[in-house]
Design an enzyme around this catalytic site. Sequence first.
Site, PDB file in Angstrom:
ATOM      1  N   THR A 178       0.845  -1.190   0.000  1.00 15.30           N
ATOM      2  CA  THR A 178       0.000   0.000   0.000  1.00 15.30           C
ATOM      3  C   THR A 178       0.885   1.247   0.000  1.00 15.30           C
ATOM      4  OG1 THR A 178      -1.515  -1.292   1.335  1.00 15.30           O
ATOM      5  CG2 THR A 178      -1.955   1.064   1.213  1.00 15.30           C
ATOM      6  N   TYR A 179       1.953   1.204   0.799  1.00 14.68           N
ATOM      7  CA  TYR A 179       2.857   2.358   0.869  1.00 14.68           C
ATOM      8  C   TYR A 179       3.529   2.590  -0.484  1.00 14.68           C
ATOM      9  CZ  TYR A 179       6.445   5.567   2.523  1.00 14.68           C
ATOM     10  OH  TYR A 179       7.248   6.661   2.684  1.00 14.68           O
ATOM     11  N   SER A 211      19.224   5.085  -0.836  1.00 14.69           N
ATOM     12  CA  SER A 211      18.092   4.174  -0.971  1.00 14.69           C
ATOM     13  C   SER A 211      18.157   3.594  -2.383  1.00 14.69           C
ATOM     14  CB  SER A 211      16.832   5.004  -0.756  1.00 14.69           C
ATOM     15  OG  SER A 211      15.725   4.180  -0.740  1.00 14.69           O
ATOM     16  N   LEU A 212      17.198   2.786  -2.754  1.00 16.10           N
ATOM     17  CA  LEU A 212      17.184   2.216  -4.101  1.00 16.10           C
ATOM     18  C   LEU A 212      15.875   2.567  -4.784  1.00 16.10           C
ATOM     19  CD1 LEU A 212      18.459  -1.399  -3.340  1.00 16.10           C
ATOM     20  CD2 LEU A 212      19.676   0.314  -4.706  1.00 16.10           C
ATOM     21  N   GLU A 238      21.446  -9.697  -6.441  1.00 13.63           N
ATOM     22  CA  GLU A 238      21.451 -10.256  -5.082  1.00 13.63           C
ATOM     23  C   GLU A 238      20.081 -10.038  -4.449  1.00 13.63           C
ATOM     24  OE1 GLU A 238      24.919  -8.319  -3.573  1.00 13.63           O
ATOM     25  OE2 GLU A 238      23.869  -6.490  -3.083  1.00 13.63           O
ATOM     26  N   LYS A 290      17.109  -8.670  -2.154  1.00 17.73           N
ATOM     27  CA  LYS A 290      16.823  -7.451  -1.408  1.00 17.73           C
ATOM     28  C   LYS A 290      16.255  -7.913  -0.071  1.00 17.73           C
ATOM     29  CE  LYS A 290      14.878  -2.886  -1.663  1.00 17.73           C
ATOM     30  NZ  LYS A 290      14.183  -2.808  -0.375  1.00 17.73           N
ATOM     31  N   CYS A 348      -7.596 -34.461  20.097  1.00 15.35           N
ATOM     32  CA  CYS A 348      -8.767 -35.098  20.699  1.00 15.35           C
ATOM     33  C   CYS A 348      -8.273 -36.367  21.385  1.00 15.35           C
ATOM     34  CB  CYS A 348      -9.786 -35.449  19.624  1.00 15.35           C
ATOM     35  SG  CYS A 348     -11.131 -36.463  20.264  1.00 15.35           S
ATOM     36  N   CYS A 378     -11.492 -40.413  16.512  1.00 18.24           N
ATOM     37  CA  CYS A 378     -12.334 -39.241  16.313  1.00 18.24           C
ATOM     38  C   CYS A 378     -12.451 -38.924  14.826  1.00 18.24           C
ATOM     39  CB  CYS A 378     -11.752 -38.052  17.066  1.00 18.24           C
ATOM     40  SG  CYS A 378     -12.526 -36.490  16.682  1.00 18.24           S
TER      41      CYS A 378
HETATM   42  S1  IVH Z   1      22.348  -1.542  -1.856  1.00 16.95           S
HETATM   43  C1  IVH Z   1      23.855   2.351  -2.738  1.00 16.95           C
HETATM   44  N1  IVH Z   1      21.780  -4.067  -1.623  1.00 16.95           N
HETATM   45  O1  IVH Z   1      17.153  -1.765   0.557  1.00 16.95           O
HETATM   46  C2  IVH Z   1      22.886   1.268  -2.643  1.00 16.95           C
HETATM   47  N2  IVH Z   1      20.419  -2.516  -0.447  1.00 16.95           N
HETATM   48  O2  IVH Z   1      15.450   0.364  -0.634  1.00 16.95           O
HETATM   49  C3  IVH Z   1      22.407   1.068  -1.281  1.00 16.95           C
HETATM   50  N3  IVH Z   1      18.666  -3.535   0.897  1.00 16.95           N
HETATM   51  O3  IVH Z   1      18.528   0.995   2.164  1.00 16.95           O
HETATM   52  C4  IVH Z   1      21.664  -0.135  -1.048  1.00 16.95           C
HETATM   53  N4  IVH Z   1      19.143  -5.620   0.417  1.00 16.95           N
HETATM   54  O4  IVH Z   1      18.403  -1.242   3.440  1.00 16.95           O
HETATM   55  C5  IVH Z   1      21.434  -2.823  -1.263  1.00 16.95           C
HETATM   56  N5  IVH Z   1      21.415  -6.339  -1.489  1.00 16.95           N
HETATM   57  C6  IVH Z   1      21.085  -5.098  -1.130  1.00 16.95           C
HETATM   58  C7  IVH Z   1      20.013  -4.829  -0.259  1.00 16.95           C
HETATM   59  C8  IVH Z   1      19.711  -3.511   0.053  1.00 16.95           C
HETATM   60  C9  IVH Z   1      18.355  -4.818   1.098  1.00 16.95           C
HETATM   61  C10 IVH Z   1      17.930  -2.420   1.508  1.00 16.95           C
HETATM   62  C11 IVH Z   1      18.819  -1.371   2.119  1.00 16.95           C
HETATM   63  C12 IVH Z   1      18.499  -0.129   1.373  1.00 16.95           C
HETATM   64  C13 IVH Z   1      17.117  -0.407   0.886  1.00 16.95           C
HETATM   65  C14 IVH Z   1      16.786   0.435  -0.328  1.00 16.95           C
END
Ligand code: IVH
Length: 695
Positions: free
Chosen positions: A44-45, A89-90, A121, A123, A436, A442
């Site tokens: 939802t977010y 963040s991503l 990899e 997430k 039971c 049963c």
């Molecule tokens: S790389 C510069 N790799 O996802 C890139 N993040 O939505 C920085 N996360 O803040 C993140 N698995 O907390 C990276 N294999 C992974 C990850 C990962 C989880 C989290 C991390 C990041 C968030 C971004």
Amino acid sequence: MTTIPTAPADLLADEAGYLEAVARARQAADAYYGSGESGMDDDTYDRLLRGITAFEVEHPDLVAADSPTREVAAGVTTGDVEHAVRMLSLGNVFSEEDLRDWAAGLERRLGGRAVAAWVVEPKLDGVALAARYQDGKLVQLVTRGDGSTGEDVSHVIGDLAGLPSELTEPVTVEVRGEVLMTEEQFAAANEARAAHGGAVFANRRNASSGSLRAKDRAYRVAQTFFAYDALTDPAHTSDPGLAELPHTELIARLGALGLGTTLGTPVGTHPCADLDAVLARIEAIGVQRPDLPYELDGAVIKADLPADRAEAGTGSRTPHWATAYKYPAAQKITTLLAVEWSVGRTGVIAPRAVLEPVEVGGTTITYATLHNPADIRRRDLMIGDQVTVYRAGEVIPRVEGAMTTLRTGAEQAIEFPEACPRCGAAIDRSQERWRCERGRDCGRVEAIRYAVARDCLDVDGLGEKIVVQLVERGMIEDFADLFPLTREQLLSLDRMGETSADNLLGAIAKAKGQPLNRVFCALGVLGTGRSMSLRIAGYFGSMDSIVAADAVALEKVDGIGGEKAPVIVAELAELAPVIAKLKAAGVNLDQPGWVPPPADDAEPEPDSGLPLQGMSVVVTGGMSGPLADYSRTQMNELVARAGGKATSSVSKKTGIVVAGEKAGSKLEKARELGIEVLTPEEFAERLAEFLTEEA
Ligand code: IVH
């Protein structure tokens, strides 16, 4: 590649709608980064945020100053430790098309050339953390916060597996990664918290973030850390070589320093030559996802080489050289409407949650498992609670926990049954799993129906109405009593004509010749389904040997551990009278074509001359040709007859994949790993001498 459908963004009609959406997102983020509980699930977010982003692209002049798109982590948590390099963040993509668009954008940034090498990899769905090592010693832990400053959480040093207090070399380096809880750690955290009078956590990520930030606690909470990055610029580390390493090698180096990484796990950091390989890998991780002890919400796609990364550069919040492919959310929040109690065929009384219908991972969920009464207490659930429901892949949906902070006071306690809900007998509460007191008695009708079903004894024409009559008239107590039934007895049943009675007698007589695995399966031993029964029968070869086996001997069977083995032994002791009746009725109790397993110390397996000897085989998709009518159980039996072992997931150890119509990810994985793939027709030809007349 089966593309995961893109979840639509929330459409925002006008500025008022946009501002309201910004306020909702802000409120959810504040709550999430504050208490660790937001009341809004990820999906939802995400949708809300995409709606906000879409509106901002159309109306750049109307962008609100406090829009959550402006800052990392929606700009709410600030701590007092400055990050030497911003914690980014991503961005997200939700489909193959999105990913190709994103990659095209990245390649434009590289002046039109292709990315030299990719890496994919998992997430990890936890909390981002920076770990600072000084001369090999762990000196400080800092949360991401708003990306520029985070909170010092060094008090949890020592609680995180994968973050040793000392590295294997005296290196100075800041490592970044994700802190999360495995299922076991989550259960332990909830237990510890409940024991100290605290409310249990709604889900694992809340538990992670809450436990990281709680200071001065009387108890410790174990968590797990996986590294996915490090500050490699020589300005920040004593190891100047790090900056030169491709990501894949950096992760291996971090692993060698003693840090936890996903390398060596089925979903770990994996190089990919091109986008097709990237997509196959994303799908492979998605397939593994339900089986992992920790939660993933996507796959991360990164350019592997430092040179590509440097050239691509970084935006204000996210790098241009990496993005996240989000899988459909595995978790949603919904209302717990009621708890129902059902009694299984072995007399086990199981609670199940009735939920306000909610879509999780592409399926509408109305029910979820609650395991057992102790589990309900541990999770402190109440009717009317907002609960987190988890479902990924084919797993049975389960309730993870309740958002206890959102209670209104109108919630009601869950009522536990006083007596067996089916027969009214007393309940045996000596184990966590209630049963039971009459046990199997049963659930007689259910147990017999299970025994005669297609994948067990396959007795045609023995429907529920007939079983109920047979039981109610005292003609049978269990399925072993079917074999001595006479024509006259059958004819005495309501609506049973001569032809039906003869057909049924024939079907019962035929069932006497079923292989041991099916007869064993029909016993309904707790914890043994069809494939486990096949493994047990394939290992021991006869009912006598199975019954003679103790727990230690049973543990030699693949998939039977220290917990299950004694249960099977006890169950078999209880079932001794049934087994004696089977024997007396002349039912086959041997596994056809059985070859004794190699002794523990005998290294090389004796050559059985069977074509699939020692080979593991995966069957996927619809069967055709001579195998068209084979059920999965029959395919597994065929593989076993030819000396092989049927398994369900494709790995490097798989010998052959039999791929029929509409074979999906398993076929792709087999191709990726270069495993031999056969059509059902080719497989049938190879095993011609093992196909029985009748499937
Ligand atoms: S790389 C510069 N790799 O996802 C890139 N993040 O939505 C920085 N996360 O803040 C993140 N698995 O907390 C990276 N294999 C992974 C990850 C990962 C989880 C989290 C991390 C990041 C968030 C971004």
